[in-house]
Each structure stands twice: as C-alpha cells, then as structure tokens.
Design a protein around this motif. Structure first.
Motif, PDB file in Angstrom:
ATOM      1  N   MET A   1     -12.065 -28.099 -47.221  1.00 16.05           N
ATOM      2  CA  MET A   1     -13.382 -28.512 -46.782  1.00 16.05           C
ATOM      3  C   MET A   1     -13.280 -29.187 -45.412  1.00 16.05           C
ATOM      4  N   THR A   2     -14.250 -28.890 -44.596  1.00 14.83           N
ATOM      5  CA  THR A   2     -14.275 -29.435 -43.244  1.00 14.83           C
ATOM      6  C   THR A   2     -15.038 -30.756 -43.221  1.00 14.83           C
ATOM      7  N   THR A   3     -14.396 -31.790 -42.702  1.00 12.24           N
ATOM      8  CA  THR A   3     -15.065 -33.065 -42.492  1.00 12.24           C
ATOM      9  C   THR A   3     -15.756 -33.017 -41.137  1.00 12.24           C
ATOM     10  N   ILE A   4     -17.022 -33.400 -41.109  1.00 11.52           N
ATOM     11  CA  ILE A   4     -17.761 -33.461 -39.856  1.00 11.52           C
ATOM     12  C   ILE A   4     -17.862 -34.917 -39.427  1.00 11.52           C
ATOM     13  N   THR A   5     -17.425 -35.190 -38.193  1.00  9.88           N
ATOM     14  CA  THR A   5     -17.544 -36.541 -37.651  1.00  9.88           C
ATOM     15  C   THR A   5     -18.324 -36.470 -36.340  1.00  9.88           C
ATOM     16  N   LEU A   6     -18.979 -37.568 -36.018  1.00  9.80           N
ATOM     17  CA  LEU A   6     -19.753 -37.686 -34.788  1.00  9.80           C
ATOM     18  C   LEU A   6     -19.218 -38.849 -33.978  1.00  9.80           C
ATOM     19  N   VAL A   7     -19.045 -38.637 -32.687  1.00  9.60           N
ATOM     20  CA  VAL A   7     -18.674 -39.719 -31.789  1.00  9.60           C
ATOM     21  C   VAL A   7     -19.502 -39.593 -30.512  1.00  9.60           C
ATOM     22  N   GLN A   8     -19.820 -40.729 -29.944  1.00 12.47           N
ATOM     23  CA  GLN A   8     -20.480 -40.715 -28.644  1.00 12.47           C
ATOM     24  C   GLN A   8     -19.408 -40.950 -27.604  1.00 12.47           C
ATOM     25  N   GLY A   9     -19.341 -40.071 -26.606  1.00 11.33           N
ATOM     26  CA  GLY A   9     -18.330 -40.261 -25.580  1.00 11.33           C
ATOM     27  C   GLY A   9     -18.101 -39.027 -24.742  1.00 11.33           C
ATOM     28  N   ASP A  10     -16.949 -39.030 -24.104  1.00  8.26           N
ATOM     29  CA  ASP A  10     -16.543 -38.002 -23.154  1.00  8.26           C
ATOM     30  C   ASP A  10     -15.568 -37.064 -23.862  1.00  8.26           C
ATOM     31  N   ILE A  11     -15.947 -35.798 -24.029  1.00  2.49           N
ATOM     32  CA  ILE A  11     -15.110 -34.841 -24.759  1.00  2.49           C
ATOM     33  C   ILE A  11     -13.750 -34.656 -24.096  1.00  2.49           C
ATOM     34  N   THR A 115      -8.055 -29.573 -36.085  1.00  2.00           N
ATOM     35  CA  THR A 115      -9.069 -30.504 -35.579  1.00  2.00           C
ATOM     36  C   THR A 115      -9.696 -29.882 -34.338  1.00  2.00           C
ATOM     37  N   VAL A 116     -11.022 -29.851 -34.335  1.00  3.52           N
ATOM     38  CA  VAL A 116     -11.752 -29.228 -33.232  1.00  3.52           C
ATOM     39  C   VAL A 116     -12.843 -30.182 -32.764  1.00  3.52           C
ATOM     40  N   ALA A 117     -12.889 -30.423 -31.455  1.00  2.00           N
ATOM     41  CA  ALA A 117     -13.934 -31.268 -30.858  1.00  2.00           C
ATOM     42  C   ALA A 117     -14.968 -30.357 -30.196  1.00  2.00           C
ATOM     43  N   PHE A 118     -16.219 -30.516 -30.627  1.00  2.00           N
ATOM     44  CA  PHE A 118     -17.318 -29.701 -30.105  1.00  2.00           C
ATOM     45  C   PHE A 118     -18.254 -30.542 -29.242  1.00  2.00           C
ATOM     46  N   PRO A 119     -18.771 -29.959 -28.156  1.00  2.00           N
ATOM     47  CA  PRO A 119     -19.902 -30.586 -27.465  1.00  2.00           C
ATOM     48  C   PRO A 119     -21.195 -30.089 -28.115  1.00  2.00           C
ATOM     49  N   ALA A 120     -22.315 -30.576 -27.655  1.00  2.00           N
ATOM     50  CA  ALA A 120     -23.622 -30.062 -28.091  1.00  2.00           C
ATOM     51  C   ALA A 120     -23.945 -28.865 -27.198  1.00  2.00           C
ATOM     52  N   VAL A 121     -23.497 -27.694 -27.609  1.00  4.14           N
ATOM     53  CA  VAL A 121     -23.610 -26.469 -26.812  1.00  4.14           C
ATOM     54  C   VAL A 121     -25.081 -26.176 -26.474  1.00  4.14           C
ATOM     55  N   SER A 122     -25.314 -25.813 -25.246  1.00  5.27           N
ATOM     56  CA  SER A 122     -26.616 -25.369 -24.710  1.00  5.27           C
ATOM     57  C   SER A 122     -27.651 -26.473 -24.512  1.00  5.27           C
ATOM     58  N   THR A 123     -27.285 -27.741 -24.738  1.00  6.62           N
ATOM     59  CA  THR A 123     -28.291 -28.810 -24.638  1.00  6.62           C
ATOM     60  C   THR A 123     -28.402 -29.422 -23.246  1.00  6.62           C
ATOM     61  N   GLY A 124     -27.547 -29.014 -22.340  1.00  8.48           N
ATOM     62  CA  GLY A 124     -27.599 -29.552 -20.984  1.00  8.48           C
ATOM     63  C   GLY A 124     -28.513 -28.694 -20.118  1.00  8.48           C
ATOM     64  N   VAL A 125     -27.905 -28.036 -19.131  1.00  3.45           N
ATOM     65  CA  VAL A 125     -28.672 -27.229 -18.184  1.00  3.45           C
ATOM     66  C   VAL A 125     -29.369 -26.043 -18.868  1.00  3.45           C
ATOM     67  N   VAL A 148     -10.318 -25.237 -40.523  1.00  2.00           N
ATOM     68  CA  VAL A 148     -10.435 -26.456 -39.734  1.00  2.00           C
ATOM     69  C   VAL A 148     -10.739 -27.610 -40.689  1.00  2.00           C
ATOM     70  N   THR A 149      -9.978 -28.698 -40.577  1.00  2.00           N
ATOM     71  CA  THR A 149     -10.172 -29.837 -41.482  1.00  2.00           C
ATOM     72  C   THR A 149     -11.141 -30.868 -40.921  1.00  2.00           C
ATOM     73  N   GLU A 150     -11.225 -30.962 -39.571  1.00  2.00           N
ATOM     74  CA  GLU A 150     -12.192 -31.873 -38.959  1.00  2.00           C
ATOM     75  C   GLU A 150     -12.897 -31.189 -37.810  1.00  2.00           C
ATOM     76  N   ALA A 151     -14.223 -31.159 -37.887  1.00  2.00           N
ATOM     77  CA  ALA A 151     -15.068 -30.721 -36.778  1.00  2.00           C
ATOM     78  C   ALA A 151     -15.715 -31.981 -36.225  1.00  2.00           C
ATOM     79  N   ARG A 152     -15.345 -32.332 -35.014  1.00  2.00           N
ATOM     80  CA  ARG A 152     -15.828 -33.565 -34.401  1.00  2.00           C
ATOM     81  C   ARG A 152     -16.829 -33.207 -33.301  1.00  2.00           C
ATOM     82  N   PHE A 153     -18.044 -33.683 -33.460  1.00  2.00           N
ATOM     83  CA  PHE A 153     -19.056 -33.482 -32.428  1.00  2.00           C
ATOM     84  C   PHE A 153     -18.982 -34.673 -31.473  1.00  2.00           C
ATOM     85  N   VAL A 154     -18.665 -34.391 -30.228  1.00  2.00           N
ATOM     86  CA  VAL A 154     -18.524 -35.424 -29.207  1.00  2.00           C
ATOM     87  C   VAL A 154     -19.779 -35.352 -28.336  1.00  2.00           C
ATOM     88  N   LEU A 155     -20.612 -36.355 -28.497  1.00  3.89           N
ATOM     89  CA  LEU A 155     -21.946 -36.340 -27.909  1.00  3.89           C
ATOM     90  C   LEU A 155     -21.999 -37.295 -26.734  1.00  3.89           C
TER      91      LEU A 155
END
Length: 169
Positions: A1-11, A115-125, A148-155
């Motif tokens: 199972m994939t754990t989803i985590t959220l962090v605010q910061g610089d990917i 472990t994979v760090a994702f941005p918020a795809v398509s939300t910028g320009v 993937v065990t951790e999907a980390r959204f870096v916002l």
C-alpha cells in the motif's frame, strides 16, 4: 500500500528515490518546477533529456506520458519527467492529468523506486485549478496499483498545500 504524505516546500530540496518534474514537451527545461529541477539538478539532467530528444522522443514527450533521467545533483536517483495538460474550460483534459500520475508511477515501478516526490502538475503556468488538480492527483495515486511505498506531494505554497490537505482526508 502506498502512503501519501504532503509537505509544503521546494521539491528540489527533497530526498526521494525519484522526483517528478512537471516538464514541458521539449524536455529542455523551462519555468516553474521544470526550471528549478534543471537548475538544481545540473547539466546531467539536460544532457540526458537532449539524448532522449535525439532518439525516440524526437518530437518531444507527449502530454500525459512520463520518462526518466538521472537526477544529477538532486538528492534522488532519478527524475521522472511528465508533461501535464494545459487547463481548458471547453475541453475535459482531466484524463491527461490523471495519466501524468499513473505514468509516473509506472516508470517508478520500472526503475524500482519506492519513494516518489510529486509536484502539483499543471497548476502553475498551465492554470489547472488547485482543488480539481488535488482531487485528480490524490484519487489517481490512491487507485493506481504500484510498488511505490510513499508518494509525497511537495507543494510550493500554502494555497497548494491547503488544497491538497483538504482532499487528503
């Protein structure tokens, strides 16, 4: 199972097996997340992107697809480049946005990334509304079979973090 985590910061400051880049189809760098990843990751990423363009991706990476390169100087083994869709009020492109996350996870699985760090795809320009982008991203990652065990959204900012946080439940 994939754990989803959220962090605010610089990917580009994250430590993960793979960092996902919200790239443009040229794969040759750009603004936003793409430019930041190329700047911090150094010339090795651009060199591999140029090699991909000289080979089977001569016309660029299609929207919704993903491909991996070295991570260069980033604290990761790979960068997974994916091309998000430009938001449209007249055409439903949500399937393409979901495909960015599915394809990134598929590439991560092929690489053996856990472990994979994702941005918020398509939300910028590309102007995808944050709430809708968060819904699509989180639903897709939750329902896509992956090793993937951790999907980390870096916002990047508080607004993006709040949009994802309100949907993460």
């Amino acid at each position: 199972m994939t754990t989803i985590t959220l962090v605010q910061g610089d990917i580009t400051r994250e430590s993960a097996d793979a960092i996902v880049n919200a790239a443009n189809s040229s794969l040759l760098g750009g603004g936003g997340v793409d430019g930041a990843i190329h700047r911090r990751g150094g010339p090795a990423i651009l060199a591999e992107c140029r090699s991909l363009r000289a080979g089977h991706l001569g016309k660029g990476l299609p929207t919704g697809e993903a491909v991996a390169t070295t991570a260069g100087d980033l604290d990761a083994r790979w960068v997974i480049h994916t091309v998000g869709p430009v938001y449209s009020t007249t055409e439903d492109r949500s399937g393409l946005l979901a495909s960015c996350y599915r394809e990134s996870l598929r590439v991560a699985d092929e690489l053996g990334a856990r472990t994979v760090a994702f941005p918020a795809v398509s939300t910028g320009v590309y102007r995808w509304p944050l709430d809708d982008a968060a819904r699509i991203a989180l639903d897709t990652v939750r329902t896509t079979p992956t090793s993937v065990t951790e999907a980390r959204f870096v916002l990047f900012d508080e607004r993006a973090y709040e949009a994802f946080s309100s949907r993460a439940g």
